[in-house]
Design a protein around this motif. Structure first.
Motif: not given
Length: 100
Positions: A3-7, A59-65, A85-88
């Protein structure tokens, strides 16, 4: 379960006579994520815009990292599932989809 906590992303444009710095800060919290975008042009005061997204939309978010990790995993396995496919969140901070 990653899980991305911060970016934080920063983009600097060396345009004369007013260099521009764009910063996007994304932080996770119990209700979802908050996105803060800041723009500073030259010596002017920075302009900030903040908004939040609820957990249900993310739900399912895919950030850069996470995207980089996924690409490395797919390359290592030498396989590509169809219709991946993912939410971004795009460079403007808007929700979008990321397709592989």
């Amino acid at each position: 379960q990653l899980e991305t906590l911060e970016q934080e992303e920063q983009e600097c444009l060396e345009l004369r006579p007013h260099p521009t710095v764009k910063t996007t800060h994304i932080v996770s919290h119990e209700h979802g994520m908050t996105v803060t975008k800041t723009l500073q042009e030259g010596e002017a005061e920075p302009q900030s815009l903040g908004f939040s997204y609820g957990r249900a939309k993310l739900r399912g978010l895919l950030l850069e990292g996470a995207s980089l990790l996924l690409l490395r995993l797919l390359a290592r396995r030498q396989t590509m599932p169809s219709d991946l496919v993912f939410p971004a969140i795009n460079t403007e901070g808007d929700l979008c989809t990321s397709s592989y």
